[in-house]
Design a protein around this motif. Structure first.
Motif, PDB file in Angstrom:
ATOM      1  N   LEU A 985       0.848  -1.178   0.000  1.00  0.00           N
ATOM      2  CA  LEU A 985       0.000   0.000   0.000  1.00  0.00           C
ATOM      3  C   LEU A 985       0.890   1.236   0.000  1.00  0.00           C
ATOM      4  CD1 LEU A 985      -2.562  -1.094   2.742  1.00  0.00           C
ATOM      5  CD2 LEU A 985      -2.663  -1.531   0.278  1.00  0.00           C
ATOM      6  N   THR A 986       0.582   2.196  -0.877  1.00  0.00           N
ATOM      7  CA  THR A 986       1.392   3.405  -0.996  1.00  0.00           C
ATOM      8  C   THR A 986       0.471   4.608  -1.139  1.00  0.00           C
ATOM      9  OG1 THR A 986       3.090   2.134  -2.154  1.00  0.00           O
ATOM     10  CG2 THR A 986       3.270   4.524  -2.243  1.00  0.00           C
ATOM     11  N   VAL A 987       0.834   5.716  -0.488  1.00  0.00           N
ATOM     12  CA  VAL A 987       0.055   6.935  -0.596  1.00  0.00           C
ATOM     13  C   VAL A 987       0.901   8.028  -1.234  1.00  0.00           C
ATOM     14  CG1 VAL A 987      -1.409   6.401   1.370  1.00  0.00           C
ATOM     15  CG2 VAL A 987       0.705   7.660   1.730  1.00  0.00           C
ATOM     16  N   GLU A 988       0.196   9.017  -1.839  1.00  0.00           N
ATOM     17  CA  GLU A 988       0.847  10.204  -2.373  1.00  0.00           C
ATOM     18  C   GLU A 988       0.104  11.420  -1.834  1.00  0.00           C
ATOM     19  OE1 GLU A 988       0.567   9.776  -6.556  1.00  0.00           O
ATOM     20  OE2 GLU A 988      -1.606  10.057  -6.636  1.00  0.00           O
ATOM     21  N   VAL A 989       0.808  12.524  -1.653  1.00  0.00           N
ATOM     22  CA  VAL A 989       0.209  13.699  -1.042  1.00  0.00           C
ATOM     23  C   VAL A 989       0.372  14.915  -1.941  1.00  0.00           C
ATOM     24  CG1 VAL A 989       0.604  12.829   1.289  1.00  0.00           C
ATOM     25  CG2 VAL A 989       2.339  14.252   0.206  1.00  0.00           C
ATOM     26  N   GLU A 990      -0.529  15.898  -1.726  1.00  0.00           N
ATOM     27  CA  GLU A 990      -0.456  17.199  -2.374  1.00  0.00           C
ATOM     28  C   GLU A 990      -0.588  18.282  -1.310  1.00  0.00           C
ATOM     29  OE1 GLU A 990      -3.393  17.573  -5.375  1.00  0.00           O
ATOM     30  OE2 GLU A 990      -2.701  15.882  -6.566  1.00  0.00           O
ATOM     31  N   ASN A 991      -0.156  19.471  -1.671  1.00  0.00           N
ATOM     32  CA  ASN A 991      -0.267  20.638  -0.799  1.00  0.00           C
ATOM     33  C   ASN A 991       0.507  20.463   0.502  1.00  0.00           C
ATOM     34  OD1 ASN A 991      -2.034  21.500  -2.766  1.00  0.00           O
ATOM     35  ND2 ASN A 991      -3.852  20.968  -1.591  1.00  0.00           N
ATOM     36  N   ALA A 992       1.553  19.640   0.479  1.00  0.00           N
ATOM     37  CA  ALA A 992       2.346  19.436   1.683  1.00  0.00           C
ATOM     38  C   ALA A 992       3.207  20.660   1.944  1.00  0.00           C
ATOM     39  CB  ALA A 992       3.216  18.201   1.540  1.00  0.00           C
ATOM     40  N   SER A 993       3.248  21.076   3.174  1.00  0.00           N
ATOM     41  CA  SER A 993       4.094  22.187   3.572  1.00  0.00           C
ATOM     42  C   SER A 993       5.080  21.672   4.613  1.00  0.00           C
ATOM     43  CB  SER A 993       3.251  23.324   4.156  1.00  0.00           C
ATOM     44  OG  SER A 993       4.077  24.378   4.597  1.00  0.00           O
ATOM     45  N   GLY A 994       6.339  21.555   4.245  1.00  0.00           N
ATOM     46  CA  GLY A 994       7.331  21.009   5.153  1.00  0.00           C
ATOM     47  C   GLY A 994       7.341  19.484   5.102  1.00  0.00           C
ATOM     48  N   ASP A 995       7.951  18.914   6.117  1.00  0.00           N
ATOM     49  CA  ASP A 995       8.059  17.459   6.171  1.00  0.00           C
ATOM     50  C   ASP A 995       6.695  16.825   6.393  1.00  0.00           C
ATOM     51  OD1 ASP A 995      10.771  17.727   5.883  1.00  0.00           O
ATOM     52  OD2 ASP A 995      11.169  17.659   8.045  1.00  0.00           O
ATOM     53  N   VAL A 996       6.507  15.689   5.751  1.00  0.00           N
ATOM     54  CA  VAL A 996       5.268  14.929   5.909  1.00  0.00           C
ATOM     55  C   VAL A 996       5.570  13.703   6.753  1.00  0.00           C
ATOM     56  CG1 VAL A 996       3.429  13.664   4.748  1.00  0.00           C
ATOM     57  CG2 VAL A 996       4.390  15.727   3.693  1.00  0.00           C
ATOM     58  N   HIS A 997       4.780  13.464   7.770  1.00  0.00           N
ATOM     59  CA  HIS A 997       4.949  12.318   8.638  1.00  0.00           C
ATOM     60  C   HIS A 997       3.800  11.339   8.400  1.00  0.00           C
ATOM     61  CE1 HIS A 997       8.118  14.407  10.877  1.00  0.00           C
ATOM     62  NE2 HIS A 997       7.346  15.486  10.760  1.00  0.00           N
ATOM     63  N   TYR A 998       4.130  10.078   8.322  1.00  0.00           N
ATOM     64  CA  TYR A 998       3.144   9.047   8.022  1.00  0.00           C
ATOM     65  C   TYR A 998       2.977   8.128   9.227  1.00  0.00           C
ATOM     66  CZ  TYR A 998       4.143  10.494   3.212  1.00  0.00           C
ATOM     67  OH  TYR A 998       4.318  11.214   2.062  1.00  0.00           O
ATOM     68  N   GLN A 999       1.763   7.663   9.438  1.00  0.00           N
ATOM     69  CA  GLN A 999       1.489   6.643  10.445  1.00  0.00           C
ATOM     70  C   GLN A 999       0.332   5.781   9.946  1.00  0.00           C
ATOM     71  OE1 GLN A 999       2.868   5.638  13.682  1.00  0.00           O
ATOM     72  NE2 GLN A 999       1.641   3.993  12.818  1.00  0.00           N
ATOM     73  N   TRP A1000       0.599   4.505   9.726  1.00  0.00           N
ATOM     74  CA  TRP A1000      -0.433   3.595   9.248  1.00  0.00           C
ATOM     75  C   TRP A1000      -1.257   3.089  10.424  1.00  0.00           C
ATOM     76  CZ3 TRP A1000      -1.382   2.416   4.095  1.00  0.00           C
ATOM     77  CH2 TRP A1000      -0.443   2.904   3.186  1.00  0.00           C
ATOM     78  N   LEU A1001      -2.544   2.923  10.186  1.00  0.00           N
ATOM     79  CA  LEU A1001      -3.470   2.434  11.189  1.00  0.00           C
ATOM     80  C   LEU A1001      -4.144   1.170  10.692  1.00  0.00           C
ATOM     81  CD1 LEU A1001      -5.240   5.831  12.021  1.00  0.00           C
ATOM     82  CD2 LEU A1001      -3.214   4.886  13.103  1.00  0.00           C
ATOM     83  N   ASP A1002      -4.557   0.322  11.612  1.00  0.00           N
ATOM     84  CA  ASP A1002      -5.265  -0.883  11.216  1.00  0.00           C
ATOM     85  C   ASP A1002      -6.758  -0.588  11.093  1.00  0.00           C
ATOM     86  OD1 ASP A1002      -6.336  -0.812  13.756  1.00  0.00           O
ATOM     87  OD2 ASP A1002      -5.062  -2.416  14.541  1.00  0.00           O
ATOM     88  N   GLU A1003      -7.551  -1.638  10.880  1.00  0.00           N
ATOM     89  CA  GLU A1003      -8.976  -1.452  10.636  1.00  0.00           C
ATOM     90  C   GLU A1003      -9.721  -0.892  11.838  1.00  0.00           C
ATOM     91  OE1 GLU A1003      -9.978  -6.146  11.592  1.00  0.00           O
ATOM     92  OE2 GLU A1003     -10.557  -5.252   9.679  1.00  0.00           O
ATOM     93  N   ASP A1004      -9.126  -1.022  13.033  1.00  0.00           N
ATOM     94  CA  ASP A1004      -9.744  -0.479  14.239  1.00  0.00           C
ATOM     95  C   ASP A1004      -9.134   0.861  14.634  1.00  0.00           C
ATOM     96  OD1 ASP A1004     -11.499  -2.660  14.620  1.00  0.00           O
ATOM     97  OD2 ASP A1004      -9.850  -3.833  15.440  1.00  0.00           O
ATOM     98  N   TRP A1005      -8.406   1.482  13.709  1.00  0.00           N
ATOM     99  CA  TRP A1005      -7.800   2.790  13.917  1.00  0.00           C
ATOM    100  C   TRP A1005      -6.724   2.762  14.989  1.00  0.00           C
ATOM    101  CZ3 TRP A1005      -8.952   6.651  10.501  1.00  0.00           C
ATOM    102  CH2 TRP A1005     -10.086   6.455   9.711  1.00  0.00           C
TER     103      TRP A1005
END
Length: 1016
Positions: A985-1005
Motif C-alpha cells: 500500500l502506498t500513498v501520495e500527497v499534495e499541498n504538503a508544507s514542510g516534512d510529511v509524517h506518516y502513520q499507518w493504522l489498522d482497521e480499528d484505527w
C-alpha cells in the motif's frame, strides 16, 4: 552402606575363591614398593591439595599386605571388612553444564554440587579391585590410572601419554582396574583401552499444561509470603521413584530451586555417576562380547564401535518419570521452565575395555531444561534481572496489601481495585492487534514492578491476577476466571464476600475510561442468566441508555472450579453501614467536602415528589459521581470534568444516595449543588395545556404500562423545541421539521422524559399511541432501490406499533398521488427514469409519517475530476488566473449524458459540457475560496456530482493536505488480494508544507508499530 558392604564382600569372595592364598599374599607384598614409589612422586605429580590421596593409597597397600599375611582359608574371606572400609562415599556430582566439553574438571568453587558430601568421581581413589572412573587419580598396583599428566615410578610402563610408571611395574595390567576386568582373566599384561562415547540424546516434553502464571504466582507467595496460605508441594511424587530415576530427582531438585531463587542462571545440569554408584543402583556396568552380540570387544587396537552402540541402545531409566515427579513436587520453582519445548538429556559413557569385557567406569548426564521466553537470557540461561524484578514486584505487592484499610472487607477490596487501576493502564493496542493467550506470568509482575515502561503493557490478565494476588495475601476468597465478555476473550474475578455470596469483580472494566468505571462491574449481582448459560449484567448509563454486558465462562472453568464457586448472586453487594449517618441532601442547598485517597463522600435523601433531580459537582480535580438506589446499586455515573452534572427523574417517597470519589488525584475538595423540579406525568390520550413564561423549559414524565410506539405532539405556536430521553431513546424535533412530533418505541415500566422549550404563551402537549413506518426490510424511513431499465420494481413499507385504521397513499417523482396506490406496497410497472417515490401513512388527527424511496435505474456510471479518481479536487490559483475545469465520466450507457456547472451554488449559464472555463478568478476579504461543481445526469435521470475548490495560493494560507492512494488516485481505495498473500500500500500527497509524517493504522484505527513510511 549395607548394599556397598555386600557388594565388596561378594567381589572379594569371588576373587579369593579363584586365587590361592599364596598368590594373594604375593600380590599384597608387591603392592608395597609400588605404593611407596607412588607416594614419593605424588608431591610433584599431583596438584596442591591431593597429597592426602597419595597417603591413602599407601595405607591401602599396607592394608592389602596385612590382609594377605593373615589370610586364613579362602572360604572365610577375612579381608572383606577392610575392603569395605576402603570404599569411599558414592562419587556423584551435579553441576551446571560448563562452556567446554562435559568431560572437563569440576570447577574449584564447587558450583553446582548437589550435596557437600558428594565428591567428583574423578577425585575418589578406590580400594583394590574397584574402578577409578575419573581422571587424575593414581592407583595402587593393579588399579588403572586413566588420567594424563600423572607420572609414575621410574622404570614402569606408561599406558597413557607421558606418564612414567613406578619401578618394577612394567608387567602391570596397563592400569586396568580390577573391578572392571573379567574375573576369568589371568593374564595381567592384557591390553586395556579407555574411551568416552559421543553420547545418547533423549527428549521429554511434559504433558503438563498448568499456566505458568499460576505457578509463578504461587512460587512468589511461597517464597515471600509463607503465611499467606500458598500451597507447598511435598515430595510425594519423588518418594515413589527408585533406582536411577530417584538419583536424578534427588540431585536435580536443589539445582532447580537455585534457579528459581535467582542464585543460579544455568538450566543445563551435569550429573556424573561413577561405577560404584551405578553398581549400587543395579545398573549393569560390565558386558562380555557375547552379551553385547559382537565377536570381539577390541578390534584392531580400538574398542569395537558395535559394542559401544550396543551399550548406548540399552536405555535403563525413564526420563518422563523424573520430569513428571519434579513438576509435581516443585511446580512453582519451575515457573521459568518452558514445558512446550521440554528437556533434552545427553548421556556420555567413560568406557574401559579388554578383549573380552567392556566396562562403564563413569556416566555423565547433561539435563538441558528449556527456559520460557520471559526469563530467557540465552540457551539454557535464566535472566537474573527479570527474576530480581519479580522479587521487587512481590515486595511492592506486599506493601499494597499491608496498607489496605481494615474497617471492612468492602473497604479493603475497593482499595485493591483503586490501587491496581492507579498503577497501570490498559494496553488497548496489544489486546486489539495481537493474540493474547493467558499464561504470561509477567502480567502480574508488570502491575507491581514500579517500572513506568511496563505499566501500559497490562491487559485483563494482569488486572485480574493482581487483584487475586492481593486478595490471597489478605485472606480474601477470590478466584480468576476467563471466558467471553460480549463475545471477546476476557479474564475477570469472582469474590466471596462476608455475606457468603459470590460477586462479579471486573477490575479491567473498572479502570478510567472503561465501560464500568462508575462501579457498575464491581461487586455486582447478575440481571439474568445462569452460570451454565452465562450471566448478563444491566444498568443505565449517563445517557439514559440501557447497558447490558454478558459474561460466559470458558469450558476449562468447569473442570477447575466447582459449580458453587462459579455461581453468582442475583443482587448487588450491599456494603455494611458506616458507623455514622450519611449527611442528608436538601434541594437548593449546596454542600462541600474534602476527599483523600480512596475515601468517598456519601449523601442520602428521600424524594419529596416525583420530579427532575439535578446534581452538579464542581472541583479542580476529576471526580466520579454516582447516583445510587436504596440498595446502593448504581443508577447513573458521570465524571465532573467531562460532564458538570446530571439530571434524573426520581420517584416520590423513594430513598437515594449520591456518592463522590476521586478519580486520580491524592486529595481534593468539591462542592455539590443539588436541586429538584416537579414534573407532570403524561397519560396517553390526555392533552395537557399550560401557560409558559418567556423561554421556559417544562419537563413531563411518561412511564408506559405496555411496550409500543408512542407519539409526543406539542401544540400551539409558542414552542420551539422538544427532546425525549430515556432508556435507549434520544430524539428531538422543532416545528421547522415539517413533522412536529416525536415518535419512539418505548418499553413498559421505564421512565421517559419529554423536555419542551417554550416562548411565553399557551402551549399544549398530547401523548397517544402511534406507529412508525420503515422501508420494507429496513429500520429506516428512506431507502435507495435500483432496477433495470423497463423492469418492474416493488416498493413497500413496514409498520411498527398501532396499525389499526392506517391509510396509505403513494406519490410519484412529480409529487402527484398515484391513482389506486393505497396499499402497504406499490409496484412500479416499468422503471424508466430515476426519481423520488414517497408513501404517506396516516392514522388520522395529524398523526402521519412519510417513507421515501430513491429509485435509480441500473447504469453504473462515475464522474471524476479530470486526471484523478476523486469526486472533489483542491486547486491553488493566483489572483486573476483563468483555468479550465473538466470531468471524466465512465458509464455502462454513455448516451444522452448531460452536464450542468455551478459556481458557488449558482448555475452557470450555457456551461453544459464536460469542461468549463473558470475565471478570471478574483478574491476579496470575504471570498477566499471558490466552489465549482459539475452535475452529470445520465439518460435515466441518475446524477453524479464533481466539485472543484479553488483557493488563493498567494494568500499565505496553507491549504488542506490531500492524501491519495498512489495506485488509484483516490482518497479511498479497495485492494483485493488472495488469501494469505501480501499487498503493498502506498500513498501520495499534495499541498504538503514542510516534512510529511506518516502513520499507518489498522482497521480499528490503532497505530501499526514501525509503520511510519509512505508505503506499507
Amino acid at each position: 552402606m549395607k548394599k556397598r558392604l555386600i557388594c565388596v564382600l561378594l567381589v572379594l569372595c569371588l576373587f579369593t575363591s579363584l586365587l590361592p592364598a599364596e598368590a594373594i599374599a604375593e600380590e599384597a607384598s608387591e603392592a608395597e614398593p609400588a605404593a611407596d614409589a607412588a607416594a614419593e612422586n605424588s608431591a610433584d605429580a599431583l596438584p596442591p591439595g591431593e597429597e592426602d590421596e597419595s597417603a591413602e593409597l599407601v595405607e591401602e597397600a599396607e592394608s592389602a599386605e596385612s590382609a594377605a599375611a593373615d589370610e586364613p582359608a579362602p572360604e572365610e574371606s577375612p579381608a572383606a571388612p577392610e575392603a569395605d572400609a576402603a570404599v569411599p562415599e558414592v562419587g556423584n556430582t551435579v553441576e551446571p553444564a560448563p562452556e567446554a566439553a562435559a568431560t572437563e574438571a569440576v570447577p574449584e568453587d564447587g558450583a553446582g554440587l548437589a550435596a557437600e558430601a558428594a565428591e567428583p568421581a574423578g577425585d575418589i581413589p578406590e580400594a583394590e579391585g574397584d574402578a577409578a572412573p575419573a581422571d587424575d587419580i593414581p592407583e595402587a598396583e593393579g588399579g588403572a590410572a586413566p588420567a594424563d599428566d600423572i607420572p609414575e615410578a621410574e622404570g614402569g610402563a606408561a599406558p597413557a601419554d607421558d606418564i612414567p610408571e613406578s619401578e618394577g611395574d612394567a608387567d602391570a595390567e596397563a592400569g586396568e582396574p580390577e573391578a572392571i576386568r573379567s574375573p576369568s582373566l589371568e593374564n595381567d599384561a592384557e591390553e586395556t583401552i579407555t574411551i568416552e562415547t559421543e553420547g545418547v540424546t533423549q527428549y521429554c516434553i511434559p504433558a503438563d499444561d498448568t499456566p505458568s502464571d499460576e505457578l509463578f504466582t504461587s512460587y512468589v507467595n511461597t517464597l515471600f509470603y509463607p503465611d499467606a496460605g500458598a500451597h507447598k508441594s511435598g515430595n510425594t511424587a519423588g518418594s515413589r521413584l527408585d533406582g536411577l530415576e530417584a538419583q536424578f530427582y534427588t540431585l536435580l531438585k536443589p539445582q532447580i530451586s537455585k534457579v528459581a531463587a535467582g542464585t543460579s542462571t544455568d538450566t543445563a545440569f551435569v550429573i556424573t555417576l561413577d561405577k560404584i554408584t551405578l553398581d549400587m543402583l543395579g545398573i549393569q556396568t560390565t558386558w562380555t562380547a557375547e552379551e553385547l552380540g559382537v565377536a570381539s570387544i577390541i578390534v584392531d587396537g580400538s574398542i569395537n564401535q558395535e559394542a559401544v552402540d550396543a551399550i548406548g541402545d540399552k536405555p535403563d531409566y525413564d526420563l518422563d518419570l523424573v520430569i513428571k515427579a519434579l513438576l509435581a513436587d516443585c511446580p512453582y520453582e519451575l515457573y521459568w521452565f518452558d514445558k512446550t519445548t521440554g528437556v533434552e538429556t545427553l548421556c556420555k559413557h567413560s568406557l574401559s575395555a579388554t578383549s573380552t569385557a567392556l566396562t562403564i567406569t563413569a556416566r555423565t548426564y547433561t539435563f538441558s531444561f528449556a527456559v520460557a521466553y520471559e526469563y530467557c537470557a540465552g540457551n539454557c540461561k535464566v535472566d537474573n534481572a527479570l527474576v530480581t524484578a519479580a522479587n521487587t514486584a512481590a515486595e511492592n505487592a506486599r506493601s499494597v496489601a499491608a496498607a489496605a484499610p481494615e474497617s471492612s472487607l468492602y473497604a479493603k477490596i475497593t482499595y485493591f481495585k483503586e490501587q491496581i487501576c492507579s498503577l497501570v493502564s490498559y494496553n488497548d493496542h496489544a489486546a486489539q492487534t495481537e493474540s493474547m493467550p493467558y499464561g504470561n506470568p509477567w502480567q502480574l509482575i508488570w502491575v507491581f514492578d514500579g517500572d513506568d515502561s511496563t505499566n501500559t503493557d497490562v491487559v485483563c490478565e494482569g488486572y485480574s491476577k493482581a487483584f487475586q494476588y492481593l486478595c490471597e495475601l489478605s485472606g480474601v476468597n477470590c478466584i480468576s476466571v476467563w471466558g467471553l465478555m460480549d463475545g471477546g476473550d476476557h479474564m475477570w474475578n469472582i469474590v466471596t464476600m462476608d455475606d457468603g455470596k459470590n460477586y462479579l469483580v471486573d477490575v479491567t472494566n473498572s479502570d478510567e475510561g472503561s465501560i464500568g468505571d462508575g462501579g457498575e462491574l464491581f461487586l455486582r449481582g447478575f440481571y439474568s442468566g445462569s452460570a451454565e448459560d452465562g450471566y448478563v449484567f444491566r444498568w443505565i448509563d449517563r445517557y439514559y441508555s440501557v447497558v447490558k454486558i454478558s459474561y460466559i465462562y470458558d469450558e476449562d472453568m468447569w473442570s477447575t472450579y466447582s459449580a458453587g464457586s462459579l455461581t453468582l448472586s442475583s443482587t448487588d453487594y450491599v456494603p455494611p453501614s458506616d458507623p455514622y449517618a450519611y449527611p442528608v441532601l436538601t434541594p437548593g442547598e449546596d454542600v462541600s467536602g474534602e476527599l483523600a485517597g480512596v475515601s468517598y463522600a456519601l449523601y442520602t435523601f428521600t424524594a419529596a415528589y416525583t420530579g427532575q433531580y439535578s446534581f452538579d459537582v464542581s472541583s479542580d480535580e476529576s471526580m466520579i459521581c454516582t447516583l445510587l438506589d436504596a440498595d446502593l446499586n448504581p443508577i447513573i455515573s458521570f465524571d465532573n470534568k467531562s460532564y458538570g452534572g446530571i439530571g434524573r427523574i426520581l420517584r416520590a417517597g423513594e430513598t437515594y444516595y449520591f456518592r463522590i470519589r476521586l478519580r486520580d488525584a491524592a486529595e481534593g475538595s468539591f462542592t455539590l449543588s443539588f436541586s429538584a423540579e416537579p414534573v407532570a406525568e403524561l397519560t396517553p390520550g390526555l392533552e395537557i395545556t399550560f401557560e409558559a413564561e418567556s423561554h421556559e423549559r417544562r419537563r413531563f414524565l411518561f412511564t408506559p404500562e405496555t411496550s409500543g410506539v408512542y407519539a409526543f405532539i406539542p401544540g400551539g405556536e409558542n414552542w420551539y423545541g422538544a427532546n425525549l430521553s430515556g432508556p435507549g431513546v434520544a430524539a428531538s424535533v422543532d416545528p421547522s421539521d415539517g413533522e412536529p412530533m416525536i415518535r419512539a418505541e418505548l418499553s413498559a415500566g421505564e421512565d421517559y422524559v419529554l423536555s419542551l422549550s417554550c416562548y411565553a404563551g399557551s402551549v399544549s402537549v398530547l401523548l397517544r399511541e402511534s406507529f412508525i413506518a420503515f422501508a420494507a426490510g429496513t429500520k429506516e424511513d428512506s431507502a435507495v432501490l435500483t432496477a433495470a431499465p423497463g423492469e418492474p420494481l416493488t416498493l413497500g413499507v413496514d409498520v411498527c406499533g398501532s396499525a389499526d385504521g392506517l391509510t396509505y397513499c403513494w406519490y410519484g417523482p412529480d409529487g402527484a398521488a398515484v391513482d389506486g396506490a393505497d396499499a402497504q406496497s406499490y409496484t412500479i410497472p416499468a422503471v424508466s427514469a430515476a426519481g423520488l417515490w414517497r408513501c404517506g401513512i396516516s392514522a388520522g388527527e395529524g398523526d402521519e409519517c412519510t417513507v421515501t424511496f430513491d429509485v435509480r435505474v441500473e447504469n453504473s456510471f462515475f464522474a471524476f475530476a479530470a486526471g484523478t479518481r476523486d469526486f472533489e479536487a483542491d486547486i491553488g490559483v493566483t489572483e486573476g488566473e483563468t483555468l479550465r475545469l473538466a470531468v471524466e465520466v465512465f458509464a455502462d450507457d454513455m448516451s444522452a449524458l448531460t452536464c450542468q456547472w455551478y459556481h458557488n451554488g449558482e448555475p452557470i449559464e450555457d456551461a453544459r459540457d464536460s469542461a468549463c472555463e473558470a475565471g478570471p478568478i478574483s478574491f476579496a476579504p470575504d471570498i477566499d475560496i471558490h466552489k465549482y461543481e459539475c452535475v452529470v445526469t445520465d439518460r435515466y435521470g441518475n446524477t453524479r456530482k464533481v466539485g472543484f475548490w479553488l483557493w488563493h495560493k498567494d494568500s499565505g494560507d496553507i491549504p488542506a493536505l490531500i492524501a491519495r492512494d498512489a495506485g488509484t488516485g483516490r482518497t479511498q481505495a479497495e485492494v483485493y488480494v488472495n488469501l494469505n498473500s501480501t499487498a503493498a500500500l502506498t500513498v501520495e500527497v499534495e499541498n504538503a508544507s514542510g516534512d510529511v509524517h506518516y502513520q499507518w493504522l489498522d482497521e480499528d484505527w490503532n497505530e501499526i508499530e514501525e509503520s511510519r513510511e509512505v508505503s506499507l
